[in-house]
Design a protein around this motif. Structure first.
Motif, mmCIF file in Angstrom:
data_model
loop_
_atom_site.group_PDB
_atom_site.id
_atom_site.type_symbol
_atom_site.label_atom_id
_atom_site.label_comp_id
_atom_site.label_asym_id
_atom_site.label_seq_id
_atom_site.Cartn_x
_atom_site.Cartn_y
_atom_site.Cartn_z
ATOM 1 N N TYR A 1 0.835 -1.205 0.000
ATOM 2 C CA TYR A 1 0.000 0.000 0.000
ATOM 3 C C TYR A 1 0.870 1.255 0.000
ATOM 4 C CZ TYR A 1 -3.443 3.435 1.651
ATOM 5 O OH TYR A 1 -4.252 4.542 1.785
ATOM 6 N N ILE A 2 1.906 1.293 0.837
ATOM 7 C CA ILE A 2 2.784 2.459 0.889
ATOM 8 C C ILE A 2 3.546 2.615 -0.424
ATOM 9 C CG2 ILE A 2 4.837 3.401 2.000
ATOM 10 C CD1 ILE A 2 2.301 3.809 3.583
ATOM 11 N N SER A 3 3.970 1.504 -1.001
ATOM 12 C CA SER A 3 4.625 1.563 -2.304
ATOM 13 C C SER A 3 3.670 2.103 -3.368
ATOM 14 C CB SER A 3 5.115 0.168 -2.688
ATOM 15 O OG SER A 3 5.696 0.170 -3.973
ATOM 16 N N PHE A 4 2.406 1.749 -3.246
ATOM 17 C CA PHE A 4 1.364 2.255 -4.147
ATOM 18 C C PHE A 4 1.238 3.775 -4.030
ATOM 19 C CE2 PHE A 4 -3.389 2.950 -4.546
ATOM 20 C CZ PHE A 4 -3.407 2.942 -5.925
ATOM 21 N N LEU A 5 1.191 4.278 -2.805
ATOM 22 C CA LEU A 5 1.119 5.733 -2.605
ATOM 23 C C LEU A 5 2.368 6.423 -3.148
ATOM 24 C CD1 LEU A 5 -0.389 6.065 1.006
ATOM 25 C CD2 LEU A 5 -1.575 5.952 -1.179
ATOM 26 N N LYS A 6 3.513 5.808 -2.932
ATOM 27 C CA LYS A 6 4.766 6.382 -3.430
ATOM 28 C C LYS A 6 4.770 6.437 -4.950
ATOM 29 C CE LYS A 6 9.783 5.762 -3.088
ATOM 30 N NZ LYS A 6 10.869 4.911 -2.534
ATOM 31 N N THR A 7 4.246 5.388 -5.593
ATOM 32 C CA THR A 7 4.168 5.362 -7.055
ATOM 33 C C THR A 7 3.267 6.480 -7.577
ATOM 34 O OG1 THR A 7 4.502 2.964 -7.082
ATOM 35 C CG2 THR A 7 3.505 3.952 -9.038
ATOM 36 N N ILE A 8 2.146 6.693 -6.905
ATOM 37 C CA ILE A 8 1.264 7.794 -7.290
ATOM 38 C C ILE A 8 1.996 9.127 -7.161
ATOM 39 C CG2 ILE A 8 -0.842 9.045 -6.663
ATOM 40 C CD1 ILE A 8 -2.074 6.384 -5.867
ATOM 41 N N GLY A 9 2.776 9.272 -6.066
ATOM 42 C CA GLY A 9 3.525 10.506 -5.862
ATOM 43 C C GLY A 9 4.491 10.793 -6.996
ATOM 44 N N ILE A 10 5.074 9.732 -7.579
ATOM 45 C CA ILE A 10 6.007 9.920 -8.690
ATOM 46 C C ILE A 10 5.295 10.502 -9.918
ATOM 47 C CG2 ILE A 10 7.500 8.681 -10.314
ATOM 48 C CD1 ILE A 10 8.131 6.729 -8.057
ATOM 49 N N ARG A 11 4.043 10.101 -10.128
ATOM 50 C CA ARG A 11 3.297 10.557 -11.311
ATOM 51 C C ARG A 11 2.478 11.830 -11.054
ATOM 52 N NH1 ARG A 11 3.237 6.713 -15.441
ATOM 53 N NH2 ARG A 11 2.727 8.572 -16.649
ATOM 54 N N LEU A 12 2.594 12.396 -9.864
ATOM 55 C CA LEU A 12 1.825 13.602 -9.561
ATOM 56 C C LEU A 12 2.383 14.803 -10.308
ATOM 57 C CD1 LEU A 12 0.994 13.631 -5.730
ATOM 58 C CD2 LEU A 12 -0.567 13.313 -7.636
ATOM 59 N N ASN A 13 1.505 15.568 -10.891
ATOM 60 C CA ASN A 13 1.855 16.853 -11.491
ATOM 61 C C ASN A 13 0.607 17.724 -11.481
ATOM 62 O OD1 ASN A 13 0.278 16.067 -13.825
ATOM 63 N ND2 ASN A 13 2.061 14.899 -14.531
ATOM 64 N N CYS A 14 0.690 18.856 -12.136
ATOM 65 C CA CYS A 14 -0.432 19.800 -12.101
ATOM 66 C C CYS A 14 -1.686 19.239 -12.762
ATOM 67 C CB CYS A 14 -0.029 21.115 -12.772
ATOM 68 S SG CYS A 14 1.247 22.023 -11.873
#
Length: 446
Positions: free
Chosen positions: A182-195
């Motif tokens: 789950y934490i790895s999942f959140l981290k992966t989302i963080g990598i793809r975050l942009n405006c």
């Protein structure tokens, strides 16, 4: 003789076909032998033919096989302990085909993914409350989000609030494997975050940001990897405030007024937890002490560096709010403890000595680079008035509800009344600072 052989043949035939529910009257009437019946489902409820379609497929990367996966995913819904194994394999193969189609510019798989509403059926797996299928689902989505190069495909995965619902789902985090995925999942989302992608997670209408809200719950987790990932995601979201010089005023307002307080509160509480841990090494043997002190002090330094990173964002309102929490609920308590001042509102027992408190204060002076914070800290230690005191919360944040750290019973008497003028609030802050520094000044004179 022939009769005995015929009798033996019939006996074997009856034994073979009786398991498949075949009408055996043909054996008595001399009818032709019927075609072999389809084997039934085994004790787990999974048909052998379905396993064969998954395991023995010759042309995997085809439209026909993708349609087979869609059909099987719908067939074995809802997920149960009996069919969990085949559901896990279906999810794994769907991710494999989607990535192959994305990398080979095959839009057919994406179209079928839309047409068959595959994402909806995948999300039904989480409602099973079975850890292994949930782990596979989260892992499948992580792989897709991280590796999809087609922005349209990525937007499709993130759309319809389904990922948000998964993020906020009440998962069983007692399972360490599930929490790690789950934490790895959140981290992966963080990598793809942009405006652009942030809009899929931040609900401006209802003022909800589940990605940030859930991430900060793990800032003080017991596992180092979990803590680091949660902090990285939080600081990534804060950086979006000033991302590429394109400010996001609505997101900034949410993070400052609703997100920052619980975030900073967790950090303040975690500081106290690790300071108390440092004190415990005094009761250990010399060998254990040497092995533990590095980890304990390293965690304190990491927290100080992380706080400096928050100051380094150079968001004025955020810096003032960070200073408010850092001094009000942490540094002022340490300074008062060092100079034997009365410590109010602290609910957890302070088990560390003055040497540990001074050690933390010294490292704070060494790690911090933010001018206002250093000036305020030195002034408090010397019993002087800082040129940057008092820490005045911006007037438009006066109605922000302060989230108290776990070691604080109730807030010190700092007015949050929005009807007070800035000058009246400043006078109250000045009185508070003078009270805190009086005991330290007397100790230095002695």
């Amino acid at each position: 003789g022939p009769k005995r052989r015929e009798s033996e043949r019939r006996r074997r035939t009856v034994m073979y076909y009786s398991g498949f529910g075949v009408d055996l009257d043909w054996t008595l009437k001399g009818a032709k032998r019927p075609a072999r019946a389809t084997p039934p489902a085994d004790s787990s409820g999974i048909k052998r033919a379905d396993w064969d379609e998954l395991k023995k497929v010759k042309d995997k990367y085809t439209r026909a096989h993708f349609l087979t996966l869609c059909r099987l995913l719908s067939t074995y819904s809802p997920t149960t302990p009996k069919n969990a194994e085949i559901v896990i394999e279906i999810l794994r193969q769907i991710a494999e085909l989607m990535l192959w189609g994305d990398q080979n510019n095959e839009e057919e798989f994406l179209n079928l993914f839309l047409e068959k509403n595959v994402l909806h059926n995948m999300m039904e797996v989480v409602n099973s409350n079975l850890n292994r299928p949930q782990i596979q689902l989260i892992q499948t989505l992580s792989i897709l989000i991280e590796n999809l190069r087609n922005e349209v495909s990525l937007f499709l995965i993130l759309s319809n609030n389904r990922v948000n619902n998964l993020i906020s789902y009440n998962l069983d985090f007692k399972d360490e494997d599930l929490m790690a995925i789950y934490i790895s999942f959140l981290k992966t989302i963080g990598i793809r975050l942009n405006c652009r992608t942030i809009n899929f997670f931040f609900d401006e209408r209802e003022s909800k940001f589940q990605l940030f809200t859930e991430a900060i719950k793990f800032i003080s987790a017991s596992e180092s990897m979990v803590r680091t990932s949660a902090r990285t995601l939080a600081i990534t979201i804060f950086r979006l405030i000033i991302d590429q010089g394109d400010p996001m005023p609505v997101l900034k307002k949410y993070l400052i007024e609703k997100g920052a307080c619980p975030f900073l509160s967790n950090i303040s509480s975690f500081f106290f937890q690790w300071i108390n841990n440092i004190q415990t090494i005094h009761d250990m043997t010399p060998e254990m002490r040497r092995s533990k002190i590095g980890g304990f002090s390293g965690e304190i330094l990491d927290l100080l560096d992380y706080t400096q990173d928050i100051f380094g964002l150079n968001v004025p309102d955020m810096n003032e709010l960070t200073s408010f929490y850092f001094f009000h609920f942490f540094l002022d308590v340490l300074i008062a403890f060092v100079f034997d001042s009365q410590i109010e509102n602290v609910t957890v027992p302070i088990s560390f000595g003055k040497n540990v408190a001074l050690y933390v204060l010294a490292n704070t002076l060494q790690c911090f680079q933010e001018e206002k914070t250093l000036d305020r800290l030195c002034a408090r230690l010397l019993g002087l008035q800082s040129q940057y005191d008092p820490i005045v919360i911006p007037y438009h944040l006066s109605n922000v509800s302060v989230t108290l750290p776990s070691h604080i019973d109730s807030a010190l008497p700092i007015s949050r009344d929005p009807l007070l003028s800035p000058h009246a609030r400043k006078r109250r802050w000045t009185g508070y600072v003078q009270d805190c520094s009086a005991s330290s000044l007397n100790m230095i004179r002695l």
